[in-house]
Each structure stands twice: as structure tokens, then as C-alpha cells.
Write a protein that holds these residues in place. Sequence first.
Motif, PDB file in Angstrom:
ATOM      1  N   ILE A 105       0.693  -1.254   0.134  1.00 44.28           N
ATOM      2  CA  ILE A 105      -0.029  -0.016   0.013  1.00 44.28           C
ATOM      3  C   ILE A 105       0.973   1.214  -0.266  1.00 44.28           C
ATOM      4  N   GLY A 106       1.843   1.315   0.929  1.00 39.48           N
ATOM      5  CA  GLY A 106       2.917   2.340   0.903  1.00 39.48           C
ATOM      6  C   GLY A 106       3.482   2.670  -0.350  1.00 39.48           C
ATOM      7  N   GLU A 107       3.820   1.661  -0.911  1.00 37.66           N
ATOM      8  CA  GLU A 107       4.605   1.722  -2.462  1.00 37.66           C
ATOM      9  C   GLU A 107       3.751   2.327  -3.346  1.00 37.66           C
ATOM     10  N   ALA A 108       2.482   1.828  -3.541  1.00 41.14           N
ATOM     11  CA  ALA A 108       1.520   2.343  -4.259  1.00 41.14           C
ATOM     12  C   ALA A 108       1.076   3.601  -4.196  1.00 41.14           C
ATOM     13  N   ALA A 109       1.092   4.055  -2.781  1.00 39.26           N
ATOM     14  CA  ALA A 109       0.477   5.546  -2.566  1.00 39.26           C
ATOM     15  C   ALA A 109       1.433   6.355  -2.925  1.00 39.26           C
ATOM     16  N   ILE A 110       2.765   6.137  -2.713  1.00 42.50           N
ATOM     17  CA  ILE A 110       3.863   6.833  -2.914  1.00 42.50           C
ATOM     18  C   ILE A 110       4.196   7.349  -4.690  1.00 42.50           C
ATOM     19  N   ALA A 111       3.905   5.982  -5.203  1.00 43.47           N
ATOM     20  CA  ALA A 111       3.968   6.038  -6.568  1.00 43.47           C
ATOM     21  C   ALA A 111       2.847   7.085  -7.210  1.00 43.47           C
ATOM     22  N   LEU A 112       1.822   6.905  -6.835  1.00 40.56           N
ATOM     23  CA  LEU A 112       0.603   7.648  -7.059  1.00 40.56           C
ATOM     24  C   LEU A 112       0.780   9.222  -6.765  1.00 40.56           C
ATOM     25  N   ALA A 113       1.151   9.411  -5.775  1.00 36.19           N
ATOM     26  CA  ALA A 113       1.422  10.648  -5.222  1.00 36.19           C
ATOM     27  C   ALA A 113       2.329  11.444  -6.054  1.00 36.19           C
ATOM     28  N   THR A 114       3.685  10.777  -6.195  1.00 34.74           N
ATOM     29  CA  THR A 114       4.463  11.442  -7.302  1.00 34.74           C
ATOM     30  C   THR A 114       3.979  11.723  -8.428  1.00 34.74           C
ATOM     31  N   ALA A 115       3.294  10.799  -9.000  1.00 33.65           N
ATOM     32  CA  ALA A 115       2.636  11.035 -10.339  1.00 33.65           C
ATOM     33  C   ALA A 115       1.671  12.249 -10.517  1.00 33.65           C
ATOM     34  N   MET A 116       0.905  12.392  -9.542  1.00 28.92           N
ATOM     35  CA  MET A 116       0.016  13.442  -9.248  1.00 28.92           C
ATOM     36  C   MET A 116       0.616  14.687  -9.141  1.00 28.92           C
ATOM     37  N   MET A 117       1.872  14.765  -8.192  1.00 23.09           N
ATOM     38  CA  MET A 117       2.637  16.042  -8.122  1.00 23.09           C
ATOM     39  C   MET A 117       3.223  16.557  -9.312  1.00 23.09           C
ATOM     40  N   ALA A 118       3.589  15.602  -9.877  1.00 25.21           N
ATOM     41  CA  ALA A 118       4.142  15.850 -11.207  1.00 25.21           C
ATOM     42  C   ALA A 118       3.493  16.552 -12.433  1.00 25.21           C
ATOM     43  N   SER A 119       2.243  16.040 -12.228  1.00 26.26           N
ATOM     44  CA  SER A 119       1.280  16.189 -13.442  1.00 26.26           C
ATOM     45  C   SER A 119       0.634  17.888 -13.112  1.00 26.26           C
ATOM     46  N   ALA A 120       0.952  18.049 -11.661  1.00 27.37           N
ATOM     47  CA  ALA A 120       0.068  19.321 -11.323  1.00 27.37           C
ATOM     48  C   ALA A 120       1.117  20.473 -11.730  1.00 27.37           C
ATOM     49  N   GLY A 121       2.363  20.290 -11.870  1.00 28.91           N
ATOM     50  CA  GLY A 121       3.191  21.283 -12.456  1.00 28.91           C
ATOM     51  C   GLY A 121       3.799  22.255 -11.067  1.00 28.91           C
ATOM     52  N   PHE A 122       3.597  21.913  -9.918  1.00 32.27           N
ATOM     53  CA  PHE A 122       4.169  22.970  -8.927  1.00 32.27           C
ATOM     54  C   PHE A 122       5.356  22.439  -8.418  1.00 32.27           C
ATOM     55  N   GLY A 123       5.916  21.456  -8.852  1.00 36.58           N
ATOM     56  CA  GLY A 123       7.254  21.045  -8.394  1.00 36.58           C
ATOM     57  C   GLY A 123       7.198  19.714  -7.635  1.00 36.58           C
ATOM     58  N   VAL A 124       8.011  18.997  -7.689  1.00 35.32           N
ATOM     59  CA  VAL A 124       8.002  17.508  -7.099  1.00 35.32           C
ATOM     60  C   VAL A 124       8.864  17.577  -5.724  1.00 35.32           C
TER      61      VAL A 124
END
Length: 227
Positions: A14-33
Motif C-alpha cells: 500500500i505504501g509503495e502504491a501510494a507514494i508512486a501515485l502521489a509522485t505522479a499526481m504532483m508531477a502532473s500538477a506542475g508545482f514542483g516535485v
Amino acid sequence: MKKRVFYTEAAYLIGEAAIALATAMMASAGFGVSMVVAPAYLVHLKLSQTLPWFTFGCAELALQVVLVAATMLFLGRFRLSLLFSFATAFLYSAMLDGFSALIALLPAPGLAGRLLVYGGGIVICSFGVSCMFHTYISPAAYEMFVKEVSGRFGRDLNRFKLGYDLASCAAAIAMSFAFFGFGKFEGVKVGTVLCAFVNGPLIALFSRLLESRFEFRDRLKLRSRFE
């Protein structure tokens, strides 16, 4: 209130999936990773201009493999937990690219939507890290490097982690200037600073909530092999 069982192996997945999803979301938003993944993100941005197949996940995998190898060199010995970090890197990179591809299929949101996506990414990332704190299975190479190398040289873990984060941030800024010219920040933006300030408190909050409701137990008898 009787606590429910939360298996540590499930916490890892669950932790791995959550971190991967969160990183993809933050990158797509364009406010910095986050500062930790910013160097890999910049390598992806630069190389994908000429190598379209070189995804964010590929860049993350390459950097994490290098960090695992560096950890082994610093320690001067082999451990199963270090070897399994390669598996963690592969799993995380595959999920990161999968989530990034799914997000790319969605309609591009406006400013308010991007802010919502970024905020959601920060929260989900903090939850994922909290889950990873409750498992014995090897974490991502970033955390592994900090934990093992600081212990090897007798350095304070928190100070070493801060130093590593600052070094990652400085490297990302230098890479942004080198790749895209002075005055243009890529990867490290205002959201990166916000993430640095709120991640710690959010991780602590999720840890308290999880521990108040769940009892973490191992389902498989593998813990000793990772120690």
C-alpha cells in the motif's frame, strides 16, 4: 476499542502504491516535485526530449539502482535487504509510470484542479511514507541510503536526512539551470518548499492514526532476513 490487524507486508504494498501515485499526481500538477525525486525528474525531462521512451519511472529506477550500489560500496558488505531494494525500485518505477499514464488520459484541469491534485498528492504521499515506516521490507533506495550510510559512519539520522534532502535540492537547481537555462526552474518550485514543510507533520499524524486503530503484525516469517 479492539485494534484490527494490519499486516506489515500489506503496509509495504500500500505504501509503495501510494507514494508512486502521489509522485505522479504532483508531477502532473506542475508545482514542483519533492526534493528527493527532483533530480530524477529533471533527468527524465531532459532525456525524454530526445528519447521519448525514457519515462519518469526509468529515471527513478536508474537513480535508485545507483544509490543501492553506492550503499553497498559504503557498507562494504552484502545484505538481502539491500538486494531487495532493487525489487522495490522496479516495483515503484513500474507503478509510477502506470499512474502517470492513467493521469495523462484525464482532461487537463484548470488552476484550481491542479492545486487540488497537488494537495492530494502531498497527503497521499505522507500516508504512503507512514505505511512504509510500519514494514520491515526494504524501502526505496533514498531512505535505505540515508539509514544505512548514516549508521555506517555514526551520523545522526535526522541530520543526515536533512543534509541529503538539501543536497538533492541543490543538485536539482543546478541541473535545472544546466538543462534549461538560468532563471528557469523545473522540478523544484514553490510546491517543493511546501512539501518539505508539511510532509513531516502529516506523516506523524497518519502514523498516530494508524497505530491507534491497527496492530501491525508480520504475516510472513521473513523479518530476520531483512535485518
